[in-house]
Structures are given as structure tokens and as C-alpha cells.
Design an enzyme around this catalytic site. Structure first.
Site, PDB file in Angstrom:
ATOM      1  N   ARG A   7      47.859  51.730 -58.812  1.00  0.00           N
ATOM      2  CA  ARG A   7      47.437  51.152 -60.068  1.00  0.00           C
ATOM      3  C   ARG A   7      46.055  51.606 -60.516  1.00  0.00           C
ATOM      4  NH1 ARG A   7      51.232  48.238 -58.046  1.00  0.00           N
ATOM      5  NH2 ARG A   7      50.110  48.714 -56.158  1.00  0.00           N
ATOM      6  N   THR A   8      45.087  51.581 -59.610  1.00  0.00           N
ATOM      7  CA  THR A   8      43.722  51.893 -60.040  1.00  0.00           C
ATOM      8  C   THR A   8      43.666  53.346 -60.537  1.00  0.00           C
ATOM      9  OG1 THR A   8      42.919  50.317 -58.420  1.00  0.00           O
ATOM     10  CG2 THR A   8      41.287  51.815 -59.335  1.00  0.00           C
ATOM     11  N   LYS A  33      37.021  70.361 -44.681  1.00  0.00           N
ATOM     12  CA  LYS A  33      36.163  71.358 -44.006  1.00  0.00           C
ATOM     13  C   LYS A  33      34.872  70.713 -43.529  1.00  0.00           C
ATOM     14  CE  LYS A  33      37.664  74.990 -47.197  1.00  0.00           C
ATOM     15  NZ  LYS A  33      37.151  75.832 -48.283  1.00  0.00           N
ATOM     16  N   ARG A  77      37.030  56.049 -55.112  1.00  0.00           N
ATOM     17  CA  ARG A  77      37.536  55.052 -54.150  1.00  0.00           C
ATOM     18  C   ARG A  77      37.326  55.635 -52.755  1.00  0.00           C
ATOM     19  NH1 ARG A  77      43.081  51.679 -53.980  1.00  0.00           N
ATOM     20  NH2 ARG A  77      41.882  50.541 -55.521  1.00  0.00           N
ATOM     21  N   HIS A  86      35.200  45.687 -55.549  1.00  0.00           N
ATOM     22  CA  HIS A  86      36.241  46.316 -56.372  1.00  0.00           C
ATOM     23  C   HIS A  86      36.032  45.803 -57.797  1.00  0.00           C
ATOM     24  CE1 HIS A  86      39.768  48.294 -57.590  1.00  0.00           C
ATOM     25  NE2 HIS A  86      40.650  47.828 -56.728  1.00  0.00           N
TER      26      HIS A  86
HETATM   27  C1  NCD Z   1      43.696  46.329 -54.113  1.00  0.00           C
HETATM   28  C2  NCD Z   1      42.696  47.207 -53.389  1.00  0.00           C
HETATM   29  O1  NCD Z   1      42.843  48.434 -53.363  1.00  0.00           O
HETATM   30  O2  NCD Z   1      41.741  46.623 -52.889  1.00  0.00           O
HETATM   31  N1  NCD Z   1      44.643  47.069 -54.871  1.00  0.00           N
HETATM   32  C3  NCD Z   1      44.364  47.431 -56.156  1.00  0.00           C
HETATM   33  O3  NCD Z   1      43.395  48.106 -56.422  1.00  0.00           O
HETATM   34  N2  NCD Z   1      45.167  46.957 -57.118  1.00  0.00           N
HETATM   35  C4  NCD Z   1      44.352  45.326 -53.230  1.00  0.00           C
HETATM   36  C5  NCD Z   1      45.092  45.786 -52.002  1.00  0.00           C
HETATM   37  O4  NCD Z   1      45.167  46.969 -51.685  1.00  0.00           O
HETATM   38  O5  NCD Z   1      45.630  44.911 -51.338  1.00  0.00           O
END
Ligand code: NCD
Length: 338
Positions: free
Chosen positions: A87-88, A116, A137, A165
Site C-alpha cells: 500500500r505505501t 555491494k 522505507r 510511520h
Molecule cells: C504497516 C507497516 O508497514 O508498518 N503497513 C502499512 O504501511 N500499511 C503495518 C504492518 O506492516 O503491519
């Protein structure tokens, strides 16, 4: 120059040759989003958050594909994902494309120079030369704050370790505002409150709204005590329990989370707690008719499928709201909306 506010970070920036400068007071007097990093909810005031939610609301028709926009024409957004994401990553990609921007994707870590032995600081220095903004991320706590020290473009934190997040929190707040209410809210956060970065970020933000919070988890997965202390300092009313049944009738929003298997040092510990909490149709018989259930997704077993068809389930709609929110964050950080 790219701005950021400093806060606690578990990474030693200096090791990589960073000039650590404190820019903490830059935004005290006036709201400004251009060239600003999005690292932690602690960097945002309530007024600033509300403005971002308002901006997302204006962009919703574009997010739905009902209106067209070229706001990000000529802009390139780099997506650097060192951890899995559906999703992100995809909603940032859609957000950039719906606004007429382009996306540069690092792709799999295995195919990049990270394999590397390139360090994050160098990767960020280089991608800053290719793109107008970086979404990062990373599994390490504090990595987004560190990246911001080396970037010459804004960094948006798409999740770092189990700490922050923020873009998920913006979309969670937006969902609560659209589907329930932010004022006088009674929320329960349930599941993995120890390792879940979504709930950690959400608590900080909701403390600005005076929200009544209940934390539901097995004792092994309780909300970290630093966060509880922080909330208590801000006079937030908190209740802790291990039972969903006990609280289901007294809340407006139930924010469910997945047990974060990948963050457990000992896999046996994960096995012991993985199925302790579950939302079922039976549990919901005692819920307020207006109760909304949110989940950042992905879910594993913590919400049974029969719940999906009830009016309580708002988690798929919540995933859509990530698009207008990420549009707003991109457009504000790149200064195409003021
Ligand atoms: C979350 C995350 O990555 O922290 N997912 C997301 O970004 N929608 C929650 C999760 O992974 O459980």
C-alpha cells in the site's frame, strides 16, 4: 536547503560524515511545508496536521480519477523501499502519477548497489541528485532521520523500524475524520502495540486532539512505557487491557494491527502471541452501531473475513485514503501547493 526538526535517533550520523545542524525552531512562527522532511508526527502541530488533511480533501476528486491535475508536472519522486510494502509504495506511486509526476523506483534491494555494500548515506546522497523528493522505507529505527541529514531533497518517511510511520498516521487521521470524528474520539488500539510503528505514530498525533485511548494487547505486546509516559504527561486518558470484549461497547474506533513477526528477536515468542486477539462477528454483537474498524493492513488472522461485509469495516476505504493524503504530502513538500 532542506529542513528537518531533530529528535531522538538511534543512528550515529557522524559516523557517515554528517554535519548535524539543529533546525528545530524554523517552523515555530509560521506554517511551511516546502522542502520539509516528513519524519515523525512529533514534528507537526495540530494546526499543521489539520491543514494537510484539508489539502488531501481538496485533492480527493483527483485521487478518484474524476478530475485531472498536472501539479507535479516535471517532478520526479524516488521510492526507496528496503522493506516489503504494497500500500505505501503503490499509493505513493499512484499519488505522484495522478498529479502528473514521475516515479523512480529503486526496485528490489538485491538488484541495487546496496548489495555491494553501499551505505544508506551514500545512496541518499546520490538519489538526491536524480529526484526531487525521496520516499524511504527502512528496517532500522532512526534511518529516516539519518537519511534527512544527507539528502538535498525532502525525505518522506514511509516507515522506519518499529518507531515511526507518519504518512500512515496522516491517512489514519484522515480516515477517522471522514468516517467517524476526531473531536471527542474514543479509540482502542489493539494487537502488537510493542513493535507496531503505526500505533506509535498514531498515539503522538491523537494526543494533540485530546483523544481517549485504550490499549488492548497481550501483556507481552504492551505499548512501550516511554510512549505511555509521554501521553500521561500530556494529560491523555489511557486505559490498558488484554480483552477486546471488555471495551468493544465503549469505543468509536477500533484500530487493529498485525503482530509484527519480522520484528521478534525470538520466533517462539511470536508463535506464543500471534493469535491472542481477534475481531469476529460475535465480538461485534456488543459494539456501538457506529463503531468503525480500521487496520493499516496487511491483516493476517486478526480480523475474521465475516467482518469485511459489516458496516463497521472501513479498512479498505482507509487504504484508498492513502492516495489523497500522499498527494497532499508530495505537493506540499515540493512546494507546488502552499
Ligand atoms: C504497516 C507497516 O508497514 O508498518 N503497513 C502499512 O504501511 N500499511 C503495518 C504492518 O506492516 O503491519
Amino acid at each position: 536547503m532542506v529542513h528537518g526538526r531533530s529528535s531522538g535517533c538511534l543512528i550515529n550520523f557522524k559516523k557517515f560524515g554528517a554535519k548535524v545542524i539543529s533546525l528545530g525552531t524554523l517552523y515555530e512562527s509560521r506554517m511551511s511545508y516546502k522542502n520539509r522532511h516528513v519524519i515523525s508526527m512529533k514534528d507537526f502541530s495540530r494546526k499543521e496536521i489539520d491543514y494537510i488533511l484539508d489539502t488531501a480533501e481538496k485533492l480527493e476528486p483527483v485521487a478518484r480519477g474524476e478530475e485531472r491535475s498536472r501539479l507535479l508536472d516535471g517532478k520526479i519522486v524516488a521510492l526507496l523501499f528496503f522493506e516489503p510494502s504494497t500500500r505505501t509504495r503503490l499509493s505513493f506511486e499512484v499519488a505522484a502519477q495522478r498529479l502528473g509526476g514521475q516515479v523512480l523506483n529503486l526496485g528490489s534491494v538485491e538488484a541495487s548497489s546496496v548489495m555491494k555494500g553501499e551505505n544508506l548515506a551514500d545512496t541518499i546522497r546520490v538519489i538526491s541528485k536524480y529526484a526531487d523528493l525521496i520516499v524511504l522505507r527502512h528496517p532500522l529505527d532512526g534511518s529516516a532521520r539519518m537519511a534527512a541529514e544527507f539528502a538535498s531533497v525532502p525525505i518522506i518517511n514511509g516507515g522506519d523500524g518499529s518507531v515511526h510511520h507518519p504518512t500512515q498516521t496522516f491517512l489514519d487521521l484522515y480516515t477517522i475524520r471522514r468516517e467517524s470524528h476526531l473531536d471527542d474520539l474514543r479509540i482502542a488500539m489493539a494487537g502488537d502495540l510493542k513493535y507496531g510503528r503505526t500505533v506509535h505514530s498514531l498515539c503522538h498525533a491523537l494526543s494533540l486532539y485530546g483523544t481517549e485511548m485504550t490499549f488492548v494487547s497481550p501483556p507481552e505486546l504492551k505499548m512501550p512505557s516511554e510512549i505511555v509516559r509521554d501521553l500521561q504527561k500530556n494529560k491523555i486518558s489511557i486505559k490498558e487491557t488484554d480483552s477486546l470484549e471488555e471495551i468493544i461497547g465503549d469505543i468509536d474506533v477500533l484500530y487493529m494491527t498485525r503482530v509484527q513477526r519480522e520484528r521478534f528477536p525470538d520466533p517462539e515468542e511470536y508463535e506464543k502471541v500471534k493469535n491472542k486477539l481477534k475481531i469476529t462477528g460475535d465480538l461485534l454483537k456488543n459494539a456501538d452501531p457506529n463503531l468503525k474498524i480500521l487496520h493499516p493492513l496487511p491483516r493476517v488472522n486478526e480480523i475474521s473475513p465475516e467482518v469485511d461485509a459489516t458496516p463497521h469495516a472501513r479498512y479498505f476505504q482507509q487504504a484508498f485514503y492513502g492516495v489523497p493524503i500522499r498527494m497532499a504530502l508530495l505537493a506540499l513538500a515540493m512546494g507546488v501547493i502552499e
